[in-house]
Design an enzyme around this catalytic site. Structure first.
Site, PDB file in Angstrom:
ATOM      1  N   GLU A 125       4.061  -4.707  12.291  1.00  0.00           N
ATOM      2  CA  GLU A 125       3.063  -3.649  12.095  1.00  0.00           C
ATOM      3  C   GLU A 125       1.969  -4.258  11.232  1.00  0.00           C
ATOM      4  O   GLU A 125       2.177  -4.506  10.049  1.00  0.00           O
ATOM      5  CB  GLU A 125       3.701  -2.451  11.384  1.00  0.00           C
ATOM      6  CG  GLU A 125       4.821  -1.794  12.161  1.00  0.00           C
ATOM      7  CD  GLU A 125       4.327  -0.964  13.326  1.00  0.00           C
ATOM      8  OE1 GLU A 125       3.164  -0.534  13.319  1.00  0.00           O
ATOM      9  OE2 GLU A 125       5.111  -0.752  14.264  1.00  0.00           O
ATOM     10  N   CYS A 173      -3.260   1.459   6.608  1.00  0.00           N
ATOM     11  CA  CYS A 173      -3.526   0.684   7.825  1.00  0.00           C
ATOM     12  C   CYS A 173      -4.243   1.534   8.865  1.00  0.00           C
ATOM     13  O   CYS A 173      -5.029   1.022   9.640  1.00  0.00           O
ATOM     14  CB  CYS A 173      -2.231   0.114   8.387  1.00  0.00           C
ATOM     15  SG  CYS A 173      -0.946   1.360   8.615  1.00  0.00           S
ATOM     16  N   ASN A 207       0.804  -1.236   0.000  1.00  0.00           N
ATOM     17  CA  ASN A 207       0.000   0.000   0.000  1.00  0.00           C
ATOM     18  C   ASN A 207       0.832   1.279   0.000  1.00  0.00           C
ATOM     19  O   ASN A 207       0.405   2.287  -0.551  1.00  0.00           O
ATOM     20  CB  ASN A 207      -0.996  -0.011   1.171  1.00  0.00           C
ATOM     21  CG  ASN A 207      -0.338  -0.127   2.516  1.00  0.00           C
ATOM     22  OD1 ASN A 207       0.832  -0.485   2.623  1.00  0.00           O
ATOM     23  ND2 ASN A 207      -1.081   0.169   3.549  1.00  0.00           N
TER      24      ASN A 207
HETATM   25  P1  NDP Z   1       0.619  -9.415   3.368  1.00  0.00           P
HETATM   26  O1  NDP Z   1       0.671  -9.856   4.773  1.00  0.00           O
HETATM   27  O2  NDP Z   1      -0.139 -10.202   2.397  1.00  0.00           O
HETATM   28  O3  NDP Z   1       2.108  -9.310   2.781  1.00  0.00           O
HETATM   29  C1  NDP Z   1       3.101  -8.538   3.405  1.00  0.00           C
HETATM   30  C2  NDP Z   1       4.453  -9.001   2.911  1.00  0.00           C
HETATM   31  O4  NDP Z   1       4.763 -10.277   3.414  1.00  0.00           O
HETATM   32  C3  NDP Z   1       4.547  -9.104   1.399  1.00  0.00           C
HETATM   33  O5  NDP Z   1       5.816  -8.653   0.986  1.00  0.00           O
HETATM   34  C4  NDP Z   1       4.376 -10.584   1.186  1.00  0.00           C
HETATM   35  O6  NDP Z   1       4.895 -11.019  -0.031  1.00  0.00           O
HETATM   36  C5  NDP Z   1       5.156 -11.141   2.348  1.00  0.00           C
HETATM   37  N1  NDP Z   1       4.860 -12.514   2.706  1.00  0.00           N
HETATM   38  C6  NDP Z   1       3.799 -13.285   2.351  1.00  0.00           C
HETATM   39  N2  NDP Z   1       3.893 -14.519   2.934  1.00  0.00           N
HETATM   40  C7  NDP Z   1       5.028 -14.526   3.671  1.00  0.00           C
HETATM   41  C8  NDP Z   1       5.664 -15.476   4.518  1.00  0.00           C
HETATM   42  N3  NDP Z   1       5.156 -16.698   4.733  1.00  0.00           N
HETATM   43  N4  NDP Z   1       6.821 -15.124   5.127  1.00  0.00           N
HETATM   44  C9  NDP Z   1       7.340 -13.896   4.968  1.00  0.00           C
HETATM   45  N5  NDP Z   1       6.788 -12.952   4.165  1.00  0.00           N
HETATM   46  C10 NDP Z   1       5.642 -13.246   3.536  1.00  0.00           C
HETATM   47  O7  NDP Z   1       0.128  -7.892   3.445  1.00  0.00           O
HETATM   48  P2  NDP Z   1      -0.278  -6.945   2.264  1.00  0.00           P
HETATM   49  O8  NDP Z   1       0.874  -6.744   1.345  1.00  0.00           O
HETATM   50  O9  NDP Z   1      -1.572  -7.418   1.711  1.00  0.00           O
HETATM   51  O10 NDP Z   1      -0.484  -5.554   3.038  1.00  0.00           O
HETATM   52  C11 NDP Z   1      -1.705  -5.112   3.515  1.00  0.00           C
HETATM   53  C12 NDP Z   1      -1.783  -5.293   5.019  1.00  0.00           C
HETATM   54  O11 NDP Z   1      -0.729  -4.580   5.632  1.00  0.00           O
HETATM   55  C13 NDP Z   1      -3.053  -4.748   5.627  1.00  0.00           C
HETATM   56  O12 NDP Z   1      -3.563  -5.652   6.571  1.00  0.00           O
HETATM   57  C14 NDP Z   1      -2.598  -3.480   6.336  1.00  0.00           C
HETATM   58  O13 NDP Z   1      -3.411  -3.098   7.388  1.00  0.00           O
HETATM   59  C15 NDP Z   1      -1.235  -3.859   6.763  1.00  0.00           C
HETATM   60  N6  NDP Z   1      -0.445  -2.667   6.995  1.00  0.00           N
HETATM   61  C16 NDP Z   1      -0.074  -2.339   8.265  1.00  0.00           C
HETATM   62  C17 NDP Z   1       0.636  -1.183   8.518  1.00  0.00           C
HETATM   63  C18 NDP Z   1       1.073  -0.796   9.909  1.00  0.00           C
HETATM   64  O14 NDP Z   1       1.928   0.104  10.044  1.00  0.00           O
HETATM   65  N7  NDP Z   1       0.569  -1.413  10.959  1.00  0.00           N
HETATM   66  C19 NDP Z   1       1.005  -0.277   7.432  1.00  0.00           C
HETATM   67  C20 NDP Z   1       0.559  -0.722   6.145  1.00  0.00           C
HETATM   68  C21 NDP Z   1      -0.136  -1.888   5.950  1.00  0.00           C
HETATM   69  P3  NDP Z   1       3.940 -11.029  -1.332  1.00  0.00           P
HETATM   70  O15 NDP Z   1       3.347  -9.656  -1.451  1.00  0.00           O
HETATM   71  O16 NDP Z   1       4.893 -11.308  -2.378  1.00  0.00           O
HETATM   72  O17 NDP Z   1       2.910 -12.081  -1.029  1.00  0.00           O
END
Ligand code: NDP
Length: 526
Positions: free
Chosen positions: A260, A294, A165
């Site tokens: 986060e 988020c 995002n």
């Molecule tokens: P995901 O949890 O789907 O993915 C986050 C990252 O983790 C991606 O790079 C993903 O790779 C990677 N990933 C996936 N599976 C694994 C694994 N088994 N081990 C290690 N890494 C892995 O989140 P989103 O990208 O969909 O992001 C949206 C979410 O993030 C929302 O829930 C939002 O609220 C949260 N968020 C929280 C924030 C905060 O500061 N608290 C800020 C911004 C967002 P790939 O994309 O290649 O699958």
């Protein structure tokens, strides 16, 4: 956008070359990066496998001591150069962010370029203060006269895994304090938005960051999972579901993890609120970045006497928003694309579920037909906590508004969530607003404001409950990339032997026991 494509090709070459020394060439399946606003492919990056990640980690460990030896001053110089590089290249970086997220130029400029510009300068300036040796005074009598020091040492190699995002703010932003602390960093950006990180890494190299200190491991979830196996600490931003897997993997290796995660941020509007301000904030902070933040406002609770007026104001403001392809630059549209394809299904599902259970759509409610992935800015009323739109993270341009009898009901409902990231309260009585903010189970709460806490890098930003573990920003936001070492120095002129040492003698022991009583036993008993 030729510059981005050229750059990505160059990165692919580097990633391939980096892995070339192994017996088996790593699987470098290409990941195509799509512009969500048009469907056009804007770049291709490798899907690095575990072997390629292991090689990156080896390079990172080789490079780290030299980077640590730069000292605070040397590292700060590189970061400040990077700050100027970012501002000089703001157009190019903004275009790259827009091309892979489909967000508006304003969302890319303010919430990403603005954040990172501030962050480079902030960590360069404040890092040395947060990580300076602390000289500690103790009430412990045995250490009187000794020098007590708490010192922070870089952990070594930090893994950062980021979401789609905010490719600059959310994943890259965490690299800055980790680097300032003297670590090497490997960043695994979301497979959906890797181009911004690649471009930023190129920028940092231009600014003098030594080779190997920051590397970008493009790939899917498996690449992120492989990264955790090699690093000394993992900083993860993403969904609560994936965050739980990351925490499990980190626990198996006994490395620290900072998480986060997701949110479902409530806004409370009290009857004495400035309704015009509250409505503007509700419309902006629910729709900004197409709701894919988020800490965006995901649900609103409004006290009954002002509910109708508030709903009318918000609906009018949201109805006026333009949604669509932001490619015309600043001022083209207010609401951009839905970046991640499956997110569109979640948004539709939450709206449909609400409508089936009796909610009314006052404006929006549908996917925008035609090219690209867009959802109409949507206001829902007659909602309650039986509906997904009030209890699950929607992460889209929707705003459900619920009527409540009073502030107590608003607080109870706001806290009726597994999440606890951010919250806001609107009231003309700031003291009352703050008192209510203090009752909310949220890592951050704003009174007559929203989201602004995230821009205050001096304040910690982290979630309560299922919204995370640990925090970014503030002193803790850089100390977490370090190990602590406690140092106790006894001066040369110390006695040959301490009183409590061998051989034990009844007289000395009785005297020490008496001293303990004198120290800790005096004073009243309840
Ligand atoms: P995901 O949890 O789907 O993915 C986050 C990252 O983790 C991606 O790079 C993903 O790779 C990677 N990933 C996936 N599976 C694994 C694994 N088994 N081990 C290690 N890494 C892995 O989140 P989103 O990208 O969909 O992001 C949206 C979410 O993030 C929302 O829930 C939002 O609220 C949260 N968020 C929280 C924030 C905060 O500061 N608290 C800020 C911004 C967002 P790939 O994309 O290649 O699958």
């Amino acid at each position: 956008m030729a510059s981005v494509e050229e750059h990505v090709e160059q990165e692919i070459l580097q990633a391939d070359n980096g892995a070339a020394g192994t017996a088996e060439a790593p699987a470098a399946d290409a990941i195509q990066v799509e512009n969500p606003a048009t469907g056009e492919i804007v770049g291709t990056v490798p899907d690095l496998d575990a072997e390629a990640v292991a090689q990156m980690a080896a390079r990172a460990r080789d490079a780290q001591p030299q980077w640590q030896a730069y000292g605070f001053e040397g590292r700060a110089r590189v970061l400040v150069r990077a700050q100027k590089w970012l501002m000089d290249n703001a157009q190019r970086v903004t275009e790259t962010i827009v091309s892979e997220t489909g967000k508006t130029y304003e969302d890319a400029n303010l919430a990403e370029i603005g954040y990172a510009g501030n962050a480079f300068g902030f960590w360069a300036k404040e890092g040395p203060r947060y990580l300076a040796d602390e000289h500690v005074k103790s009430s412990q009598i045995l250490v009187k006269g000794k020098r007590l020091v708490l010192r922070y040492q870089p952990l070594g190699l930090i893994g950062v895994i980021g979401p789609w995002n905010y490719p600059l703010t959310n994943s890259f932003g965490d690299c800055i304090p980790a680097l300032m602390a003297g670590n090497s960093v490997i960043l695994k950006p979301s497979e959906v938005t890797p181009l911004t990180s690649l471009l930023m890494a190129e920028g940092l190299r231009e600014c003098g960051l030594p080779e190997g200190v920051l590397q970008i491991a493009t790939g899917r979830g498996a690449t992120g999972a492989a990264l955790i196996e090699h690093v000394d600490m993992i900083m993860f931003t993403g969904s609560t579901r994936t965050g739980t897997k990351v925490a499990e993997a980190a626990a198996r290796r006994l490395i620290p993890a900072s998480l986060e995660l997701g949110g479902k941020d409530p806004m409370i509007v009290l009857a004495d609120a400035d309704l015009e301000r509250a409505a503007n904030f509700a419309a902006y902070f629910s729709m900004q970045n197409a709701g894919q933040t988020c800490i965006s406002i995901e649900r609103v609770y409004v006290e009954e006497p002002v509910y109708d007026e508030f709903v009318a104001k918000v609906s009018e403001k949201v109805r006026a928003l333009r949604v669509g392809n932001p490619d015309g630059g600043f001022g083209t549209v207010e609401v951009g694309a839905i970046t991640f394809p499956p997110q569109l299904d979640t948004i539709k599902d939450h709206v449909d579920d609400a409508v089936q259970k009796g909610a009314r759509v006052l404006t929006g409610g549908q996917q925008v037909p035609g090219a690209g992935r867009f959802f109409e800015p949507t206001v829902l009323v007659d909602v309650d906590h039986s509906m997904k739109c009030m209890t699950e993270e929607t992460f889209g341009p929707t705003l459900p508004i619920m009527k409540v009898a009073d502030a107590d009901e608003a607080v109870r409902l706001a806290n009726d969530s597994p999440y606890g990231l951010g919250a806001s309260v609107f009231s003309r009585d700031a003291e009352r607003g703050e008192a209510i903010a203090r009752r909310l189970e949220a890592g951050a709460a704003n009174v007559n404001d929203a989201m602004i806490n995230y821009t205050v890098l001096e304040l910690p930003m982290g979630g309560a409950k299922a919204s995370g573990l640990g925090s970014r920003h503030g002193a803790g936001g850089i100390r977490k990339y370090c190990s602590q070492q406690a140092i106790v120095v006894t001066a040369k002129l110390a006695m040959k032997k301490e009183l409590f040492m061998y051989p034990y003698k009844s007289r000395t022991s009785r005297m020490l026991a008496g001293a303990l009583k004198l120290l800790y036993g005096r004073g009243k008993r309840d």
